[in-house]
Design a protein around this motif. Structure first.
Motif, PDB file in Angstrom:
ATOM      1  N   ASP A   1      51.600  72.920  46.488  1.00  0.00           N
ATOM      2  CA  ASP A   1      50.511  72.041  46.410  1.00  0.00           C
ATOM      3  C   ASP A   1      50.727  71.157  45.339  1.00  0.00           C
ATOM      4  OD1 ASP A   1      49.571  72.978  48.851  1.00  0.00           O
ATOM      5  OD2 ASP A   1      47.683  73.999  47.992  1.00  0.00           O
ATOM      6  N   GLU A   2      51.159  71.749  44.223  1.00  0.00           N
ATOM      7  CA  GLU A   2      51.098  71.008  42.767  1.00  0.00           C
ATOM      8  C   GLU A   2      52.031  69.855  42.901  1.00  0.00           C
ATOM      9  OE1 GLU A   2      51.213  74.221  43.101  1.00  0.00           O
ATOM     10  OE2 GLU A   2      49.665  75.035  42.114  1.00  0.00           O
ATOM     11  N   LEU A   3      53.130  70.010  43.576  1.00  0.00           N
ATOM     12  CA  LEU A   3      54.210  68.988  43.727  1.00  0.00           C
ATOM     13  C   LEU A   3      53.659  67.827  44.557  1.00  0.00           C
ATOM     14  CD1 LEU A   3      56.923  67.828  42.844  1.00  0.00           C
ATOM     15  CD2 LEU A   3      57.784  68.974  44.687  1.00  0.00           C
ATOM     16  N   ARG A   4      52.828  68.339  45.719  1.00  0.00           N
ATOM     17  CA  ARG A   4      52.429  67.455  46.759  1.00  0.00           C
ATOM     18  C   ARG A   4      51.332  66.574  46.198  1.00  0.00           C
ATOM     19  NH1 ARG A   4      50.165  68.872  51.003  1.00  0.00           N
ATOM     20  NH2 ARG A   4      50.002  71.321  50.549  1.00  0.00           N
ATOM     21  N   LEU A   5      50.646  67.147  45.357  1.00  0.00           N
ATOM     22  CA  LEU A   5      49.332  66.362  44.869  1.00  0.00           C
ATOM     23  C   LEU A   5      50.023  65.403  43.766  1.00  0.00           C
ATOM     24  CD1 LEU A   5      46.769  69.399  44.824  1.00  0.00           C
ATOM     25  CD2 LEU A   5      46.824  67.092  46.358  1.00  0.00           C
ATOM     26  N   LYS A   6      50.699  65.837  43.053  1.00  0.00           N
ATOM     27  CA  LYS A   6      51.489  64.817  41.881  1.00  0.00           C
ATOM     28  C   LYS A   6      51.998  63.558  42.746  1.00  0.00           C
ATOM     29  CE  LYS A   6      54.802  64.691  38.244  1.00  0.00           C
ATOM     30  NZ  LYS A   6      56.045  65.058  37.483  1.00  0.00           N
ATOM     31  N   TYR A   7      52.440  63.568  43.940  1.00  0.00           N
ATOM     32  CA  TYR A   7      52.909  62.481  44.322  1.00  0.00           C
ATOM     33  C   TYR A   7      52.058  62.532  45.886  1.00  0.00           C
ATOM     34  CZ  TYR A   7      57.132  63.133  41.593  1.00  0.00           C
ATOM     35  OH  TYR A   7      58.158  62.994  40.704  1.00  0.00           O
ATOM     36  N   ARG A   8      50.816  62.455  45.751  1.00  0.00           N
ATOM     37  CA  ARG A   8      49.593  62.246  46.897  1.00  0.00           C
ATOM     38  C   ARG A   8      50.031  61.289  47.729  1.00  0.00           C
ATOM     39  NH1 ARG A   8      46.932  65.848  49.938  1.00  0.00           N
ATOM     40  NH2 ARG A   8      45.036  65.260  50.302  1.00  0.00           N
ATOM     41  N   TYR A   9      50.649  60.131  47.170  1.00  0.00           N
ATOM     42  CA  TYR A   9      50.909  58.732  48.080  1.00  0.00           C
ATOM     43  C   TYR A   9      51.908  58.969  48.829  1.00  0.00           C
ATOM     44  CZ  TYR A   9      54.197  58.400  43.724  1.00  0.00           C
ATOM     45  OH  TYR A   9      54.804  58.777  42.802  1.00  0.00           O
ATOM     46  N   LEU A  10      52.746  59.907  48.585  1.00  0.00           N
ATOM     47  CA  LEU A  10      53.998  60.357  49.618  1.00  0.00           C
ATOM     48  C   LEU A  10      53.330  61.537  50.534  1.00  0.00           C
ATOM     49  CD1 LEU A  10      57.107  60.749  47.418  1.00  0.00           C
ATOM     50  CD2 LEU A  10      56.297  58.809  48.866  1.00  0.00           C
ATOM     51  N   ASP A  11      52.758  62.482  49.847  1.00  0.00           N
ATOM     52  CA  ASP A  11      52.061  63.501  50.785  1.00  0.00           C
ATOM     53  C   ASP A  11      51.080  62.947  51.890  1.00  0.00           C
ATOM     54  OD1 ASP A  11      51.637  66.225  51.376  1.00  0.00           O
ATOM     55  OD2 ASP A  11      49.803  66.165  50.211  1.00  0.00           O
ATOM     56  N   LEU A  12      50.351  61.843  51.776  1.00  0.00           N
ATOM     57  CA  LEU A  12      49.490  61.184  52.471  1.00  0.00           C
ATOM     58  C   LEU A  12      50.268  60.502  53.671  1.00  0.00           C
ATOM     59  CD1 LEU A  12      46.749  59.680  50.192  1.00  0.00           C
ATOM     60  CD2 LEU A  12      46.504  61.449  52.021  1.00  0.00           C
ATOM     61  N   ARG A  13      51.664  60.305  53.391  1.00  0.00           N
ATOM     62  CA  ARG A  13      52.542  59.799  54.757  1.00  0.00           C
ATOM     63  C   ARG A  13      52.573  60.904  55.853  1.00  0.00           C
ATOM     64  NH1 ARG A  13      57.300  56.592  51.610  1.00  0.00           N
ATOM     65  NH2 ARG A  13      55.881  55.226  50.383  1.00  0.00           N
ATOM     66  N   ARG A  14      52.505  62.012  55.536  1.00  0.00           N
ATOM     67  CA  ARG A  14      52.654  63.235  56.385  1.00  0.00           C
ATOM     68  C   ARG A  14      51.804  62.921  57.732  1.00  0.00           C
ATOM     69  NH1 ARG A  14      51.763  68.099  55.677  1.00  0.00           N
ATOM     70  NH2 ARG A  14      50.366  68.241  53.830  1.00  0.00           N
ATOM     71  N   PRO A  15      52.396  63.382  58.800  1.00  0.00           N
ATOM     72  CA  PRO A  15      51.690  63.060  60.121  1.00  0.00           C
ATOM     73  C   PRO A  15      50.476  64.087  60.094  1.00  0.00           C
ATOM     74  CG  PRO A  15      53.873  63.088  60.592  1.00  0.00           C
ATOM     75  CD  PRO A  15      53.887  63.539  59.026  1.00  0.00           C
ATOM     76  N   ASP A  16      50.306  65.372  59.739  1.00  0.00           N
ATOM     77  CA  ASP A  16      49.274  65.918  59.795  1.00  0.00           C
ATOM     78  C   ASP A  16      47.911  65.505  59.023  1.00  0.00           C
ATOM     79  OD1 ASP A  16      51.084  66.940  57.797  1.00  0.00           O
ATOM     80  OD2 ASP A  16      50.619  69.025  58.011  1.00  0.00           O
ATOM     81  N   LEU A  17      48.462  65.142  57.589  1.00  0.00           N
ATOM     82  CA  LEU A  17      47.346  64.363  56.808  1.00  0.00           C
ATOM     83  C   LEU A  17      46.755  63.303  57.313  1.00  0.00           C
ATOM     84  CD1 LEU A  17      48.220  65.124  52.966  1.00  0.00           C
ATOM     85  CD2 LEU A  17      46.569  66.037  54.377  1.00  0.00           C
ATOM     86  N   GLN A  18      47.641  62.461  58.101  1.00  0.00           N
ATOM     87  CA  GLN A  18      47.474  61.235  58.555  1.00  0.00           C
ATOM     88  C   GLN A  18      46.532  61.501  59.720  1.00  0.00           C
ATOM     89  OE1 GLN A  18      50.674  58.374  59.162  1.00  0.00           O
ATOM     90  NE2 GLN A  18      50.609  57.809  57.043  1.00  0.00           N
ATOM     91  N   ARG A  19      46.511  62.412  60.497  1.00  0.00           N
ATOM     92  CA  ARG A  19      45.753  62.550  61.752  1.00  0.00           C
ATOM     93  C   ARG A  19      44.364  63.063  61.206  1.00  0.00           C
ATOM     94  NH1 ARG A  19      50.306  65.123  63.791  1.00  0.00           N
ATOM     95  NH2 ARG A  19      49.519  67.280  63.386  1.00  0.00           N
ATOM     96  N   ASN A  20      44.426  63.801  60.216  1.00  0.00           N
ATOM     97  CA  ASN A  20      43.166  64.328  59.555  1.00  0.00           C
ATOM     98  C   ASN A  20      42.146  63.197  59.035  1.00  0.00           C
ATOM     99  OD1 ASN A  20      43.940  66.822  60.013  1.00  0.00           O
ATOM    100  ND2 ASN A  20      44.314  67.405  57.830  1.00  0.00           N
ATOM    101  N   LEU A  21      42.784  62.434  58.411  1.00  0.00           N
ATOM    102  CA  LEU A  21      42.165  61.036  57.943  1.00  0.00           C
ATOM    103  C   LEU A  21      41.849  60.046  58.933  1.00  0.00           C
ATOM    104  CD1 LEU A  21      43.889  60.718  54.183  1.00  0.00           C
ATOM    105  CD2 LEU A  21      41.654  61.686  54.883  1.00  0.00           C
ATOM    106  N   ILE A  22      42.458  59.817  59.967  1.00  0.00           N
ATOM    107  CA  ILE A  22      42.034  59.149  60.790  1.00  0.00           C
ATOM    108  C   ILE A  22      40.883  59.764  61.789  1.00  0.00           C
ATOM    109  CG2 ILE A  22      42.913  58.548  63.380  1.00  0.00           C
ATOM    110  CD1 ILE A  22      45.525  58.258  62.109  1.00  0.00           C
ATOM    111  N   LEU A  23      40.667  60.986  61.768  1.00  0.00           N
ATOM    112  CA  LEU A  23      39.874  61.705  62.408  1.00  0.00           C
ATOM    113  C   LEU A  23      38.414  61.600  61.454  1.00  0.00           C
ATOM    114  CD1 LEU A  23      38.470  63.582  64.683  1.00  0.00           C
ATOM    115  CD2 LEU A  23      39.091  65.436  63.257  1.00  0.00           C
ATOM    116  N   ARG A  24      38.779  61.470  60.145  1.00  0.00           N
ATOM    117  CA  ARG A  24      37.589  61.647  59.313  1.00  0.00           C
ATOM    118  C   ARG A  24      36.904  60.161  59.341  1.00  0.00           C
ATOM    119  NH1 ARG A  24      36.568  63.174  53.549  1.00  0.00           N
ATOM    120  NH2 ARG A  24      34.987  61.985  52.778  1.00  0.00           N
ATOM    121  N   SER A  25      37.776  59.011  59.584  1.00  0.00           N
ATOM    122  CA  SER A  25      37.536  57.649  59.737  1.00  0.00           C
ATOM    123  C   SER A  25      36.498  57.589  61.245  1.00  0.00           C
ATOM    124  CB  SER A  25      38.534  56.848  59.901  1.00  0.00           C
ATOM    125  OG  SER A  25      38.107  55.482  59.911  1.00  0.00           O
ATOM    126  N   LYS A  26      37.006  58.201  62.240  1.00  0.00           N
ATOM    127  CA  LYS A  26      36.256  58.196  63.445  1.00  0.00           C
ATOM    128  C   LYS A  26      34.963  59.045  63.592  1.00  0.00           C
ATOM    129  CE  LYS A  26      40.497  57.771  66.459  1.00  0.00           C
ATOM    130  NZ  LYS A  26      41.621  58.545  67.191  1.00  0.00           N
TER     131      LYS A  26
END
Length: 598
Positions: free
Chosen positions: A129-154
């Motif tokens: 988690d620590e590495l992914r959160l340090k580079y969160r702009y890369l982590d947010l490219r992952r499909p599972d996180l993108q699906r979560n944020l798309i659902l949040r928007s909906k």
């Protein structure tokens, strides 16, 4: 050198292409997921937020220069590709939405090159988690996180549309407000113009939305940012978002009805049906049965009260608890004796002690004869009668706690959840919705030896409880309600006090002086003098709702830029020091905290 997009327009997202687009010329843009150079042909998986499409590059179609560009593509390069949609020449990829087709490229532009990422951009990343959160702009490219944020928007869009259709007005309230006690520490903002004075960031728009009701706005809502300076955990962040609402001229049923229908609309986004009306359970029943005011009702193992049956027991632990006004209660773990060895029970005992219990009595029926930790205080006939009452059979384990109810119930409630997971009793993909109602108005605080408001001091007591405010505060129940789904609180609200004299009385019952009332809530109390309508409301935790819908264990997976446990944000490394001039402008001096003597 990055190439320009001049003259190019994206025609569609990658995974929007289907077999109906075969033979069409399209332009897609995105990030290279992976590239495979097979000599005379280059295969590239191109990714954007919609998904992946396979691209095919051959010199005969894209030209020598284009083929050379394709050959140098690496992970996370950003490209624009024009080509023709064709039926996939190889085997169909069942794992891709676009698995039946591919795009044969005729043109490519490299819009941006990328260094090798510090971790793979992939689904269900195993990176720490620590590495992914340090580079969160890369982590947010992952499909599972993108699906979560798309659902949040909906979810937010559904809420806005539903509430607008129900006659609610969206009204913004300030972020810089007066500090008023709401149960957690405020985040304070120093004022440059008024040295020594502070704004607070709102823990909620509670007081302001009540004032909007006094102002005649009838039905208000806001998707509001809220802030609480409290210890973090998986389902808690220092800043969070709630769908906040308030309604005038309503009772409890009205507020629950509109929120039931709103939740039904939200969960329809993931094809989950929410049967209405949602069941209701009083706070007392929830505590007695599940040891929690946010019970997970997807599995049984409910708490059983043994007090009456063991009231004449010579076992000192039971006898003392009952003599001091407490109780003896248990949970029965069916067919768990093989899993709950003595060593495992010892671990549960340590957990119980960590919650506040003095210990854990048990009956483990693994062999022909049950093993009872208090057998010497109970005859075989008494033990047999107890097991019969509990419906115990060989293979079962009974865990017993004896103490004051405020210790017994939450201890067994936590053990029940631990065993539910350990014994795999909790069904996947099931959503159990439940209203918890009639919370206690007051709760006794051992540390300060005073009564505190369980929710907030503006909550209306049940009418039949009004005579007991002075004489028996512990029996006063509130017109308060929470929505619980699978053991997670998604909503909290109440009907509000609008009678000036009753509000004063509740403040006094909480030990507030006239001076404190005026200093903290004077403007609200004054508003009640000018005709306040009956009103009530609720706040739905948007983050927790989406977390529950996505099946995530942490809010970090549904918040774009979350904080970690110590309330810091690893990507930008905030909070951080500021320069001396900024401190001087605010008349603030930083002093070194003295270390406590060991």
């Amino acid at each position: 050198m990055a190439e320009s997009m001049t003259g190019l327009k994206r025609t569609c997202r990658c995974a929007e292409l289907t077999t109906e687009n075969i033979s069409q010329t399209v332009t897609v843009m995105g990030w290279v997921q992976k590239s495979r150079n097979k000599g005379g042909i280059v295969f590239v998986d191109l990714r954007d937020r919609s998904g992946i499409i396979q691209l095919i590059f051959e010199e005969s179609n894209v030209g020598k220069e284009g083929f050379e560009k394709a050959a140098k593509l690496r992970s996370e390069f950003v490209v624009a590709v024009t080509g023709t949609v064709t039926k996939r020449s190889g085997a169909i990829n069942e794992n891709l939405k676009t698995g039946e087709i591919e795009v044969v490229a005729t043109d490519i532009r490299i819009l941006s090159e990328s260094e090798t990422p510090p971790f793979p951009i992939e689904e269900n990343s195993k990176t720490k988690d620590e590495l992914r959160l340090k580079y969160r702009y890369l982590d947010l490219r992952r499909p599972d996180l993108q699906r979560n944020l798309i659902l949040r928007s909906k979810v937010a869009m559904v809420a806005r549309q539903f509430l607008a259709d129900e006659g609610f007005l969206e009204i913004e309230t300030p972020i810089l407000i007066k500090s008023t006690p709401e149960g957690a520490r405020d985040y304070l903002v120093p004022s440059r113009v008024h040295p020594g004075s502070f704004y607070a960031l709102p823990q909620s728009p509670q007081v302001l939305k009540q004032l909007l009701m006094c102002s005649g706005y009838d039905r208000y809502f806001q998707i509001a940012k809220c802030f609480r300076d409290e210890d973090l955990r998986a389902d808690r962040q220092p800043e969070f978002t709630q769908i906040d609402m308030e309604l005038s001229f309503v009772d409890v049923d009205d507020v629950l009805d509109v929120n039931e229908r709103l939740l039904q609309k939200m969960f329809a986004l993931i094809d989950v049906d929410v049967p209405l009306p949602i069941p209701r359970m009083t706070w007392q029943e929830a505590m007695d049965r599940f040891g929690s005011d946010k019970p997970d009702t997807r599995f049984g193992m409910e708490i059983i009260n043994l007090t009456e049956q063991v009231k004449d027991s010579s076992f000192p632990v039971f006898a003392n608890a009952i003599a001091e006004g407490g109780s003896v209660r248990c949970i029965v773990a069916k067919n768990a004796a093989a899993t709950l060895t003595r060593k495992a029970i010892d671990k549960l005992t340590e957990q119980a002690k960590g919650i506040g219990a003095k210990g854990l009595a048990f009956i483990r029926w693994a062999d022909e004869k049950p093993n009872c930790s208090f057998a010497k205080f109970m005859s075989e006939e008494e033990l047999s009668a107890l097991l019969h009452t509990l419906g115990c059979e060989q293979g079962d384990v009974v865990l017993i706690v004896a103490d004051k109810d405020r210790v017994v119930l939450p201890t067994l409630g936590q053990l029940r959840l631990t065993l539910g997971k350990q014994l795999e009793l909790i069904p996947e993909g099931q959503y159990n919705f439940l209203w918890i109602t009639e919370f206690p108005f007051f709760e006794w605080d051992e540390e300060s030896q005073t009564w505190l408001a369980m929710h907030h001091p503006f909550t209306m007591p049940l009418e039949e409880c009004l005579p007991y405010i002075d004489s028996d505060p512990g029996s006063v129940r509130a017109q308060a309600y929470d929505m619980v789904v699978n053991g997670v609180e998604l909503l909290s609200g109440s009907i509000r006090i609008t009678d000036y004299e009753l509000q004063q009385k509740m403040f006094e019952a909480l030990g507030l002086t006239d001076e404190e009332i005026e200093a903290k809530f004077g403007f609200l109390v004054d508003a009640y003098k000018y005709g306040a309508p009956p009103h009530g409301g609720a706040a739905l935790g948007l983050d927790r709702i989406v977390m529950t819908m996505c099946g995530c264990d942490s809010l970090r997976d549904v918040v774009a830029f979350p904080k970690v446990q110590n309330a810091s944000e690893l990507m930008s490394q905030c909070p951080s020091p500021v320069d001396q001039k900024s401190l001087d402008d605010l008349a603030i001096a930083i002093t070194e905290m003295e270390k406590e003597e060991e």
